[in-house]
Design a protein around this motif. Sequence first.
Motif, PDB file in Angstrom:
ATOM      1  N   GLU A 100       0.816  -1.224   0.000  1.00  0.00           N
ATOM      2  CA  GLU A 100       0.000   0.000   0.000  1.00  0.00           C
ATOM      3  C   GLU A 100       0.844   1.266   0.000  1.00  0.00           C
ATOM      4  O   GLU A 100       0.312   2.360   0.162  1.00  0.00           O
ATOM      5  CB  GLU A 100      -0.913   0.011   1.241  1.00  0.00           C
ATOM      6  CG  GLU A 100      -1.790  -1.218   1.383  1.00  0.00           C
ATOM      7  CD  GLU A 100      -2.734  -1.384   0.207  1.00  0.00           C
ATOM      8  OE1 GLU A 100      -3.142  -0.374  -0.389  1.00  0.00           O
ATOM      9  OE2 GLU A 100      -3.049  -2.551  -0.125  1.00  0.00           O
ATOM     10  N   THR A 101       2.152   1.122  -0.177  1.00  0.00           N
ATOM     11  CA  THR A 101       3.055   2.267  -0.065  1.00  0.00           C
ATOM     12  C   THR A 101       3.867   2.433  -1.343  1.00  0.00           C
ATOM     13  O   THR A 101       4.495   1.476  -1.810  1.00  0.00           O
ATOM     14  CB  THR A 101       4.020   2.082   1.126  1.00  0.00           C
ATOM     15  OG1 THR A 101       3.273   1.797   2.306  1.00  0.00           O
ATOM     16  CG2 THR A 101       4.860   3.335   1.343  1.00  0.00           C
ATOM     17  N   GLU A 102       3.847   3.648  -1.897  1.00  0.00           N
ATOM     18  CA  GLU A 102       4.672   3.933  -3.069  1.00  0.00           C
ATOM     19  C   GLU A 102       6.094   4.316  -2.639  1.00  0.00           C
ATOM     20  O   GLU A 102       6.286   4.860  -1.560  1.00  0.00           O
ATOM     21  CB  GLU A 102       4.055   5.082  -3.890  1.00  0.00           C
ATOM     22  CG  GLU A 102       2.755   4.728  -4.566  1.00  0.00           C
ATOM     23  CD  GLU A 102       2.921   3.714  -5.706  1.00  0.00           C
ATOM     24  OE1 GLU A 102       4.054   3.252  -5.956  1.00  0.00           O
ATOM     25  OE2 GLU A 102       1.910   3.375  -6.324  1.00  0.00           O
ATOM     26  N   PRO A 103       7.085   4.002  -3.455  1.00  0.00           N
ATOM     27  CA  PRO A 103       7.021   3.406  -4.793  1.00  0.00           C
ATOM     28  C   PRO A 103       7.016   1.872  -4.785  1.00  0.00           C
ATOM     29  O   PRO A 103       7.029   1.244  -5.840  1.00  0.00           O
ATOM     30  CB  PRO A 103       8.301   3.926  -5.437  1.00  0.00           C
ATOM     31  CG  PRO A 103       9.275   3.959  -4.308  1.00  0.00           C
ATOM     32  CD  PRO A 103       8.473   4.380  -3.098  1.00  0.00           C
ATOM     33  N   VAL A 107       6.516  -1.099  -7.739  1.00  0.00           N
ATOM     34  CA  VAL A 107       7.567  -2.082  -8.030  1.00  0.00           C
ATOM     35  C   VAL A 107       6.985  -3.486  -8.018  1.00  0.00           C
ATOM     36  O   VAL A 107       7.198  -4.279  -8.940  1.00  0.00           O
ATOM     37  CB  VAL A 107       8.719  -1.975  -7.017  1.00  0.00           C
ATOM     38  CG1 VAL A 107       9.691  -3.143  -7.198  1.00  0.00           C
ATOM     39  CG2 VAL A 107       9.451  -0.654  -7.165  1.00  0.00           C
ATOM     40  N   LEU A 108       6.217  -3.791  -6.972  1.00  0.00           N
ATOM     41  CA  LEU A 108       5.661  -5.137  -6.836  1.00  0.00           C
ATOM     42  C   LEU A 108       4.624  -5.444  -7.912  1.00  0.00           C
ATOM     43  O   LEU A 108       4.419  -6.605  -8.271  1.00  0.00           O
ATOM     44  CB  LEU A 108       5.041  -5.289  -5.444  1.00  0.00           C
ATOM     45  CG  LEU A 108       6.035  -5.168  -4.277  1.00  0.00           C
ATOM     46  CD1 LEU A 108       5.303  -5.222  -2.945  1.00  0.00           C
ATOM     47  CD2 LEU A 108       7.084  -6.263  -4.357  1.00  0.00           C
ATOM     48  N   ALA A 109       3.994  -4.379  -8.434  1.00  0.00           N
ATOM     49  CA  ALA A 109       2.999  -4.570  -9.495  1.00  0.00           C
ATOM     50  C   ALA A 109       3.627  -4.560 -10.886  1.00  0.00           C
ATOM     51  O   ALA A 109       2.929  -4.751 -11.887  1.00  0.00           O
ATOM     52  CB  ALA A 109       1.935  -3.479  -9.402  1.00  0.00           C
ATOM     53  N   GLY A 110       4.931  -4.304 -10.952  1.00  0.00           N
ATOM     54  CA  GLY A 110       5.593  -4.239 -12.247  1.00  0.00           C
ATOM     55  C   GLY A 110       5.258  -2.984 -13.016  1.00  0.00           C
ATOM     56  O   GLY A 110       5.363  -2.951 -14.245  1.00  0.00           O
ATOM     57  N   ASP A 111       4.871  -1.931 -12.301  1.00  0.00           N
ATOM     58  CA  ASP A 111       4.447  -0.676 -12.913  1.00  0.00           C
ATOM     59  C   ASP A 111       5.612   0.321 -12.894  1.00  0.00           C
ATOM     60  O   ASP A 111       5.759   1.106 -11.963  1.00  0.00           O
ATOM     61  CB  ASP A 111       3.243  -0.114 -12.151  1.00  0.00           C
ATOM     62  CG  ASP A 111       2.748   1.209 -12.715  1.00  0.00           C
ATOM     63  OD1 ASP A 111       3.196   1.591 -13.817  1.00  0.00           O
ATOM     64  OD2 ASP A 111       1.923   1.869 -12.038  1.00  0.00           O
ATOM     65  N   LEU A 112       6.449   0.285 -13.940  1.00  0.00           N
ATOM     66  CA  LEU A 112       7.609   1.172 -13.973  1.00  0.00           C
ATOM     67  C   LEU A 112       7.207   2.632 -14.101  1.00  0.00           C
ATOM     68  O   LEU A 112       7.890   3.521 -13.602  1.00  0.00           O
ATOM     69  CB  LEU A 112       8.527   0.781 -15.128  1.00  0.00           C
ATOM     70  CG  LEU A 112       9.254  -0.558 -14.983  1.00  0.00           C
ATOM     71  CD1 LEU A 112      10.153  -0.803 -16.187  1.00  0.00           C
ATOM     72  CD2 LEU A 112      10.067  -0.600 -13.701  1.00  0.00           C
ATOM     73  N   ALA A 113       6.077   2.888 -14.770  1.00  0.00           N
ATOM     74  CA  ALA A 113       5.594   4.273 -14.876  1.00  0.00           C
ATOM     75  C   ALA A 113       5.248   4.806 -13.488  1.00  0.00           C
ATOM     76  O   ALA A 113       5.508   5.968 -13.170  1.00  0.00           O
ATOM     77  CB  ALA A 113       4.376   4.341 -15.786  1.00  0.00           C
ATOM     78  N   ALA A 116       8.462   5.639 -11.712  1.00  0.00           N
ATOM     79  CA  ALA A 116       8.991   6.913 -12.205  1.00  0.00           C
ATOM     80  C   ALA A 116       8.196   8.088 -11.660  1.00  0.00           C
ATOM     81  O   ALA A 116       8.753   9.146 -11.347  1.00  0.00           O
ATOM     82  CB  ALA A 116       8.976   6.930 -13.726  1.00  0.00           C
ATOM     83  N   ALA A 117       6.869   7.909 -11.530  1.00  0.00           N
ATOM     84  CA  ALA A 117       6.007   8.987 -11.043  1.00  0.00           C
ATOM     85  C   ALA A 117       6.275   9.331  -9.585  1.00  0.00           C
ATOM     86  O   ALA A 117       5.908  10.411  -9.125  1.00  0.00           O
ATOM     87  CB  ALA A 117       4.546   8.606 -11.225  1.00  0.00           C
ATOM     88  N   SER A 118       6.927   8.432  -8.861  1.00  0.00           N
ATOM     89  CA  SER A 118       7.221   8.703  -7.444  1.00  0.00           C
ATOM     90  C   SER A 118       8.319   9.749  -7.289  1.00  0.00           C
ATOM     91  O   SER A 118       8.546  10.249  -6.189  1.00  0.00           O
ATOM     92  CB  SER A 118       7.618   7.412  -6.731  1.00  0.00           C
ATOM     93  OG  SER A 118       8.839   6.909  -7.224  1.00  0.00           O
ATOM     94  N   GLY A 119       9.007  10.052  -8.389  1.00  0.00           N
ATOM     95  CA  GLY A 119       9.979  11.136  -8.386  1.00  0.00           C
ATOM     96  C   GLY A 119      11.222  10.837  -7.578  1.00  0.00           C
ATOM     97  O   GLY A 119      11.530   9.688  -7.246  1.00  0.00           O
TER      98      GLY A 119
END
Length: 328
Positions: A100-103, A107-113, A116-119
């Motif tokens: 439940e915590t970014e980023p 990472v665990l979802a395989g969502d590279l975008a 990247a959005a986490s800055g």
Amino acid sequence: MTILRHVAAWTAALTLLIAPSVAMADDLPSWNDGAAKRNIIEFVTAVSTAGGPDHVAPADRVAVFDNDGTLWGEQPMYVQLAFALDRIKALAPDHPEWKETEPFRSVLAGDLAGVAASGEKGLVDLVGVTHAGMTSDEFTRIAGDWIDTARHPKTGKPYTSMVFQPMLELVTYLKANEFKVFIVSGGGIEFMRPWTERIYGIPAENVVGSSIKSRYDDKDGKPSIVRLPEVDFIDDGPGKPIGIYGHIGRRPIAAFGNSDGDFQMLEWTTSGPGRTFGLIVHHDDAEREYAYDRNSHFGKLDRGLTEGPKRGWNIVSMKNDWNKVYPQ
């Protein structure tokens, strides 16, 4: 006359012995004959010929190489980023809150975008978890174990087998001509040092890179260097000449890169006195590797591609100038 005949015979014999090796010798066999290869050889010959107008003393023959995209591949992501992502996945079972915590969630979802959005904050958080909170010896072991087993997502081959054979030959050629060869990379210095000598023949002390802060501590009764979750130095862009100045202490006479992150390193090198050399590897071979430049998220090459030729830098076409990309 007898002496003259002997001299003539010796000369003929030496010619037969030497000529085949000269004719067959090729220090850069994976480079196609062309301007790039010719310019490399002419430069090295000029600076290493004693008494010549461009001669450079061995102590000043410093060559610097970027790593990602120059000595080995950097697509579909930087190898060190792949290391960080794998570390997050390995540590995730002990951190259920990451779901439940970014980023970490991205990472665990395989969502590279999403990563990247986490800055910058997100990247610092990733570094803090994957690169810090341990001793230098522990990190060296972890990074070394990973690089020995990790595989490229497209080819399934070890990352260490996906180094560029023409660049390995170039490193060897320069060293044979008394150049001191250094890696100057935006990658982490501690991530690269465990394996660069084994893979490139470039020892750990000849590696310059980005770093995080550390402190000297007594951990469990043993003197240790403890890695902290704080960025210390970014060895990229204008940071590269600063890193060279601080670590090497000499201005290079030759610089090799592949992206705009290497621009200032090539600029500083080729603006020095005497004969200098700059080279950019252009990834234009979609069949054998990847094709990318101006719009790439990794290894963007825009300014260097436009200004490099005007500055006398060699733009090497991976497609046309290399007859081989990877070692057999």
